[in-house]
Design a protein around this motif. Structure first.
Motif, PDB file in Angstrom:
ATOM      1  N   ALA A  68       0.832  -1.208   0.000  1.00 35.87           N
ATOM      2  CA  ALA A  68       0.000   0.000   0.000  1.00 35.87           C
ATOM      3  C   ALA A  68       0.862   1.251   0.000  1.00 35.87           C
ATOM      4  O   ALA A  68       0.502   2.263  -0.608  1.00 35.87           O
ATOM      5  CB  ALA A  68      -0.933  -0.007   1.210  1.00 35.87           C
ATOM      6  N   ALA A 297      -4.440   1.199  -3.655  1.00 37.64           N
ATOM      7  CA  ALA A 297      -3.627   0.589  -2.603  1.00 37.64           C
ATOM      8  C   ALA A 297      -4.401  -0.494  -1.864  1.00 37.64           C
ATOM      9  O   ALA A 297      -3.860  -1.563  -1.532  1.00 37.64           O
ATOM     10  CB  ALA A 297      -3.145   1.667  -1.628  1.00 37.64           C
ATOM     11  N   ASN A 298      -5.679  -0.238  -1.613  1.00 38.71           N
ATOM     12  CA  ASN A 298      -6.485  -1.229  -0.893  1.00 38.71           C
ATOM     13  C   ASN A 298      -6.929  -2.380  -1.787  1.00 38.71           C
ATOM     14  O   ASN A 298      -7.315  -3.436  -1.284  1.00 38.71           O
ATOM     15  CB  ASN A 298      -7.702  -0.536  -0.279  1.00 38.71           C
ATOM     16  CG  ASN A 298      -7.369   0.149   1.033  1.00 38.71           C
ATOM     17  OD1 ASN A 298      -7.231  -0.499   2.058  1.00 38.71           O
ATOM     18  ND2 ASN A 298      -7.204   1.465   0.989  1.00 38.71           N
TER      19      ASN A 298
END
Length: 577
Positions: A68, A297-298
């Protein structure tokens, strides 16, 4: 004009990295590299601790910080933001682990990432500014309390009790400690927390967290202290990306937690980016691009076994203070953590859990800005109430309910404050063309009221129902040029007042209705009711002359030469009142 697909492509292109990002990274790479190394040293114990607290283990925390951290640094909307596993997220993740297991957390992170990307495409980043400060301060305080209480089992050196409510788990841990005390773990946790808190005050540039953790690990190893339980084995590297955790049948039951995670990730990331802007000169983040970067990122982190991530205020603040100027610092932070994962996993695995608990206890304490809380509590009673309710709800319920409660209460109190600004004042009649005797006779039979402020559901009944009690007059003139807004409820109440007064033989005339207010009045029939008798006027003097003419017709006023009054037609859009 662009087609819908063309607009979508243009919107997506605007969210992607550009040449300016690369140019900024070339401006002062040495300073950014040093800042990134410093942030990595601070972030290591936090990533390990939050991974453990989430229920997925230290390896998940490291994977999140690396994956992330890289993705958000490249695609995010802030040059200074550092992303990773946040303490606030553990508040939401612990119940998910208890009910759905590790795969549930990974699925929720993936779903939340998709939601964040959708929010970015919908340009939702700008709405962060509408979250009231007492709500933000309240749930920050509540989260700090939850993070601190979550560390109690590890700090006391007892197995984590069953349960997903932090207060229940803390109580059970205290009961277990009373039966089987482990003073070694308590000493490690308190010592690490004390070193961090005291050291940060005296030498804020020194990373006391990593120094305290290293010292605690060496003491535990040298002394053979079995009571200081270590983290345990860590993989020497990141796992291969996989979607094996995804269960399509569980998506429906995980939708609500995913919404909570997405909301928290958006709120904390945008708040952190705003804090970073305030700490520097010339930096300004793009809120929609920040949501886009956090969404990607998630989406990426769960593929490598990582927990949901956000922009982290603590790490971002360290990044700014150590002189970072571009995304290169956040990328360096992730690269250093990746090297640690691959090269130093056996050493990291020996860190005592109690030492990490001490790091997070100190972090929770430092999250609480006493000066901000004091200022908020002193501002108004409403702000203090919102802050306390949000904090208590975060601690007793969960973050989603806390934010909802805070926003609902803040909205209700704001409506109450706006409604109190609405006023109904009796105003004297302008003598105009009338003699003193004639004016006195007019004043005896006519009363004029001026409506100031909003005429909407929260304020309409309070004064318009009072207006319905007017007695002993033939004509009521409502001056509406100062009405700021009117909704369907206000229009309905106005119509009801006109009908009640008409039934009692009192004529209602209006003046100065604004063009923007006509739709609401017309939709409920209030405007037609006034027009039917020719009782809507552009200005107050015209309304007074109309009242004079009416009183002459009913035999109250003596017939005298007077200017002709002019009712407002459907096309009239004058606003003078």
């Amino acid at each position: 004009m662009r087609s819908p697909s063309g607009r979508a492509v243009a919107r997506l292109t605007a969210l992607l990295p550009g040449r300016t990002d690369l140019a900024e990274m070339r401006r002062d790479p040495r300073r950014d590299l040093l800042a990134g190394i410093t942030v990595a040293i601070v972030a290591l114990p936090l990533a390990l601790g939050f991974g453990v607290s989430s229920g997925l283990g230290a390896a998940a925390g490291l994977a999140t910080a690396v994956i992330a951290g890289v993705v958000a640094a490249v695609f995010g909307g802030s040059n200074l933001q550092v992303s990773g596993p946040p303490g606030a997220m553990t508040v939401v993740l612990v119940p998910i682990v208890a009910e759905h297991g590790a795969s549930g957390v990974l699925t929720v992170g993936l779903m939340a990432g998709v939601m964040l990307v959708a929010l970015a495409l919908l340009k939702a980043g700008k709405y962060m500014q509408y979250v009231p400060a007492p709500v933000v301060e309240g749930f920050t305080l509540g989260i700090a309390c939850v993070i601190g209480l979550q560390q109690i089992p590890n700090a006391l050196g007892v197995p984590k009790p069953e349960g997903d409510r932090v207060l229940v788990v803390t109580w059970r841990a205290l009961e277990e400690f009373a039966t089987h005390p482990n003073w070694t773990s308590v000493a490690f946790a308190l010592a690490v927390a004390a070193v961090m808190l005291i050291g940060a005050r005296r030498r804020p540039t020194i990373p006391f967290s990593i120094l305290a953790v290293i010292t605690a690990t060496l003491v535990a190893q040298a002394g053979g202290l079995d009571a200081a339980q270590p983290i345990g084995d860590l993989p020497s590297g990141l796992p291969a990306p996989s979607l094996a955790f995804l269960d399509p049948g569980a998506l429906g039951s995980l939708l609500a937690p995913a919404v909570a995670v997405a909301a928290l990730a958006a709120l904390e990331s945008l708040l952190s980016a705003s804090v970073a802007d305030g700490m520097t000169v010339g930096q300004k983040h793009d809120p929609d691009r920040e949501l886009f970067g956090q969404g990607l990122a998630n989406i990426a982190a769960p593929l490598f076994g990582g927990v949901p991530a956000t922009g982290a205020i603590a790490r971002t603040a360290v990044n700014v203070r150590t002189g970072a100027g571009s995304r290169l610092a956040a990328l360096t932070h992730a690269a250093v953590l990746a090297v640690i994962v691959f090269a130093a996993a056996p050493l990291v695995s020996r860190i005592p859990l109690a030492a990490l608990a001490g790091v997070l206890l100190a972090t929770a304490i430092r999250m609480v800005e006493v000066s901000s809380l004091r200022a908020m509590a002193r501002a108004t009673r409403s702000d203090a109430l919102i802050l306390v309710l949000t904090a208590v709800a975060t601690l007793a319920l969960d973050l989603v309910y806390a934010v909802i409660i805070g926003l609902v209460v803040a909205g209700a109190l704001a409506l109450r404050a706006v409604a109190q600004q609405a006023r109904l004042d009796q105003v004297p009649l302008d003598r105009g063309d009338h003699s003193a005797e004639e004016h006195a006779l007019l004043a005896e039979h006519i009363v004029a009221y001026r409506i100031d402020g909003p005429l909407f559901f929260a304020a309409a009944h309070r004064f318009l129902l009072e207006l319905a009690e007017v007695a002993d007059v033939r004509v009521v003139i409502l001056r509406m040029s100062r009405v700021t807004t009117i909704d369907a409820t206000g229009a309905l109440v106005l119509k009801d007042v006109v009908e009640k007064l008409n039934r009692r033989g009192t004529v209602v005339m209006t003046s100065g209705i604004r063009p923007g207010q006509r739709q609401a009045l017309e939709s409920v029939g209030a405007l037609e009711l006034l027009r039917r008798e020719g009782r809507e006027y552009a200005t107050t003097p015209e309304a007074i002359r109309g009242a004079h003419t009416y009183l002459e017709c009913v035999g109250v006023m003596p017939t005298v030469p007077a200017q002709t009054s002019r009712p407002v037609s459907r096309e009239t859009e004058e606003t003078a009142g």
